[in-house]
Design a protein around this motif. Structure first.
Motif: not given
Length: 725
Positions: A320, A324, A316-317, A95
């Motif tokens: 992410t 995290r 979302a890319d 990611d």
């Protein structure tokens, strides 16, 4: 002794006991007594080993509380973490590269991996730098599954290893490296890699050898690029603009001229309106048609819309990794990226946490995460920290945020509402802490553990400020990935200067064609037109005039004398000249003599100033050029060069930013045409009153500056200057 060590010792003792108990008995016979003796000694050894085992067990029980009391780091190693990812899915896309390889492209990699014909495990990670050739072996050992292991970064396939399967990994890597350009993109290179794998060992070896011969280091040949950059698009727009105006204007200029030239050659009248009205309309239509054709052709030829092969990332890319890291910092103030090499051992981690707990300016968060231009923040740590801080919540509203790159070894610090001088954090942290030194670069862990400890000491010793400050520089948000790769429209940007250059180039080309046709007409007797006698003198060859841009006083005095003498020899008032030409030459000779020989005694006066000498040279050379048939303005850069031969755009003075169109002579035209920004270095300067001082000729005293208004104005100024009516 730790608990693990005790367990290993117990296993070793158990193995020894099994070996002793399982020893084969000696055969009965004469050697039976010896066998009984050996069995007795074996029982004694067994008893000794059993006692040793009991002692080790007791020691292990005593030391176990000590071992468990020490803090441990449960973070898995890089190889173990990646093996866990592959255990869930044989294709793992990081990611951390959403601008180049978004995670949403994982299905595309998985679809290609199935075509290899063998179990394939793919890791798409950032460039690992030193030691990336050992990563796949370590991951295989952790995963414990045979197959083809492939490591991909933003440039393509960087490493591939086949464990227990017949796959030509090395040959496939060679083919994708040589056959595709660097800008093909990782997905296209992985596809080429898979295609070669599926061909088998023999064909893969042949294809790799052919690629090395064609694109190897000795050949000097490279695969053609597949994409263009913004500079290339600007060049395309510029070329399109030149063609859009150059071709139509050239049609409108050359066609009527060629038609008129043909009529003149054939002896037809040039004033036949009916004859050439219809052709003009046809030429205008052809020019318009040419412009439309050029525009359509440019659209088809220059069809590129993006500057790279990166697919469009999803929202979302782009979020992410931030989520995290934020989740990790919520659980622990030190977050170590599991996809990157571990740079802190247990001792360094324990000491760093201790320093963070003792820091009384506010909470400290440390993120051991790579910072890459391909990530969601475009490699800007402050943008990354701001995004992470917003997701941490109330606990992250203030504090010290430290971002350490485990791949590059760089450290960045951002503070929010803490009593530390913001300028100190932004500007005064030593480079040895931020970037490390050469020894740090050579180390696998970049000595991040030691440097982070030194950084905490530096921040702890920093002077306190009265009010909390923030060290963020208020940077804008990271640019959208699509904006990074999008190219500007073809009909924009540099197309406008291209349009002007095209029209100018068409005019120059028209002049060349007209000159060639004129020379042809003069060279071929049958094409010449009869001319009436004008009573002018036969044209002679134009003298070659030369002068440096910074002449000395001796040069000016010597040249003024020689030029006035030469004009006196060449000018014959009784010759059959046009009255206007005779008057022009006589005025030039008279004005030049008034400037430097007022006695007159035929010699240059000793008190003649540099400005008067230069003006006399200009007048004398203008008169000589007029006798040779050249009646043009003087060279604007250096009037001592005589008549100009053309007009050029040039930077006339060093302080000017824009170019101006000026007449220049043949020798100045060469430099001006090649480097118009350096044209001011050719401008004439004269010796000033003070030593080593030069004065531009247009600022010199006397009548010389009036040369910018033409020779007639200079002659009038000379006469007023000399008091002659």
């Amino acid at each position: 002794m730790s608990k693990g060590a005790g367990q290993v010792t117990e296993v070793g003792v158990a193995k020894a006991v099994r070996r002793i108990e399982g020893a084969p008995a000696e055969a009965a016979g004469p050697a039976g007594g010896a066998a009984v003796g050996r069995r007795g000694r074996g029982r004694r050894d067994l008893a000794l080993l059993a006692g040793l085992c009991l002692i080790l067990t007791l020691l292990g029980g005593l030391t176990a509380p000590l071992a468990t009391a020490a803090p441990s780091d449960d973070t898995p190693t890089q190889a173990a973490a990646l093996a866990d990812r592959l255990r869930d899915d044989p294709v793992y896309v990081t990611d951390q590269l959403p601008r180049e390889i978004p995670r949403s492209s994982a299905p595309d990699f998985a679809k290609l991996a199935k075509r290899t014909g063998v179990p394939t495990y793919v890791l798409v990670l950032p460039d690992q730098g030193i030691g990336d050739d050992r990563l796949l072996g370590a991951v295989h050992d952790r995963l414990g599954r045979d197959g083809l292991y492939v490591l991909v970064d933003y440039m393509g396939v960087t490493d591939a290893e086949a464990f227990g399967v017949p796959a030509p990994a090395d040959d496939a890597s060679t083919v994708q490296l040589y056959e595709l350009p660097y800008d093909a993109g990782p997905l296209a290179k992985f596809e080429r890699f898979v295609d070669v794998i599926s061909q088998g060992r023999e064909k893969a070896a042949q294809r790799a050898e052919a690629a090395r011969e064609k694109y190897g280091d000795d050949s000097g040949e490279e695969a053609a690029e597949m994409h263009i950059d913004p500079v290339d698009r600007d060049n395309q727009s510029f070329a399109t603009g030149i063609a859009l105006t150059g071709v139509p204007v050239l049609i409108l200029l050359i066609s009527p001229y060629v038609r008129r030239w043909r009529r003149q050659v054939r002896g037809r009248a040039a004033t036949e309106q009916r004859r050439h009205f219809t052709p003009l309309r046809i030429e205008a239509g052809l020019a318009a048609l040419a412009a439309v054709a050029i525009a359509l052709s440019a659209t088809l030829v220059f069809h590129q819309e993006t500057a790279g092969a990166a697919p469009r990332p999803t929202s979302a890319d782009l979020s992410t990794r931030v989520e995290r890291v934020a989740d990790g910092l919520k659980r622990s103030p030190v977050y170590s990226d599991p996809e990157s090499p571990r740079v802190l051992d247990a001792r360094q981690l324990r000491e760093l946490r201790g320093q963070m707990e003792d820091f009384d300016r506010g909470p400290v968060f440390v993120a051991l995460v790579p910072q890459l231009t391909e990530d969601e923040s475009a490699g800007e740590p402050e943008i990354f920290v701001e995004a992470v801080r917003k997701r941490i919540g109330a606990a992250g509203e203030r504090g010290v945020y430290i971002v350490a790159d485990p791949l590059g070894g760089y450290i960045d610090v951002v503070t929010y509402d803490v009593r530390i001088d913001a300028n100190l954090v932004a500007l005064e942290i030593p480079d040895s802490l931020r970037y490390g030194d050469d020894d740090d670069d050579r180390a696998r862990d970049h000595r991040l553990g030691e440097r982070l400890g030194e950084l905490m000491t530096f921040l702890d010793d920093a002077p306190r400020v009265k009010e909390p400050e923030t060290s963020s520089l208020g940077m804008d948000d990271a640019p959208e990935p699509v904006e990074d790769d999008e190219l500007s429209p073809l009909f924009s940007g540099d197309i406008w200067p291209g349009l002007m250059v095209g029209a100018f180039a068409a005019g120059i080309l028209f002049g060349v064609v007209a000159s060639l046709l004129g020379i042809t007409r003069l060279a071929v007797p049958s094409l010449r037109r009869p001319r009436a006698n004008s009573g002018s003198a036969s044209p002679t060859r134009l003298p070659e005039f030369d002068a440096p841009p910074a002449p000395s006083l001796d040069f000016l005095r010597r040249t003024a004398r020689d030029e006035i003498d030469a004009l006196g020899r060449e000018f014959d008032p009784e010759a059959a000249l046009r009255s206007s030409l005779r008057t022009r030459v006589w005025d030039c000779l008279d004005a030049a003599t008034l400037l430097v020989d007022r006695d007159p005694d035929g010699h240059v006066d000793d008190d003649a100033t540099p400005s008067d000498l230069a003006a006399a040279i200009v007048l004398a050379r203008t008169g000589r050029a007029a006798l040779a048939g050249a009646d043009k303005p003087c060279c604007a850069l250096n009037p001592l060069h005589g008549p100009a031969t053309g007009w050029r755009d040039a930077q006339y003075a060093p302080e000017e930013q824009r170019l101006r169109t000026i007449p220049v002579c043949a020798q100045c035209r060469v430099l001006v045409g090649a480097q118009p920004r350096h044209a001011h270095t050719l401008r004439l300067t004269l010796p000033g009153e003070a030593r080593f001082v030069r004065v531009p000729y247009e600022e010199a005293p006397g009548p010389l500056p009036s040369i910018q208004q033409g020779i007639p104005q200079l002659i009038r100024q000379v006469r007023e200057y000399a008091g002659v009516q």
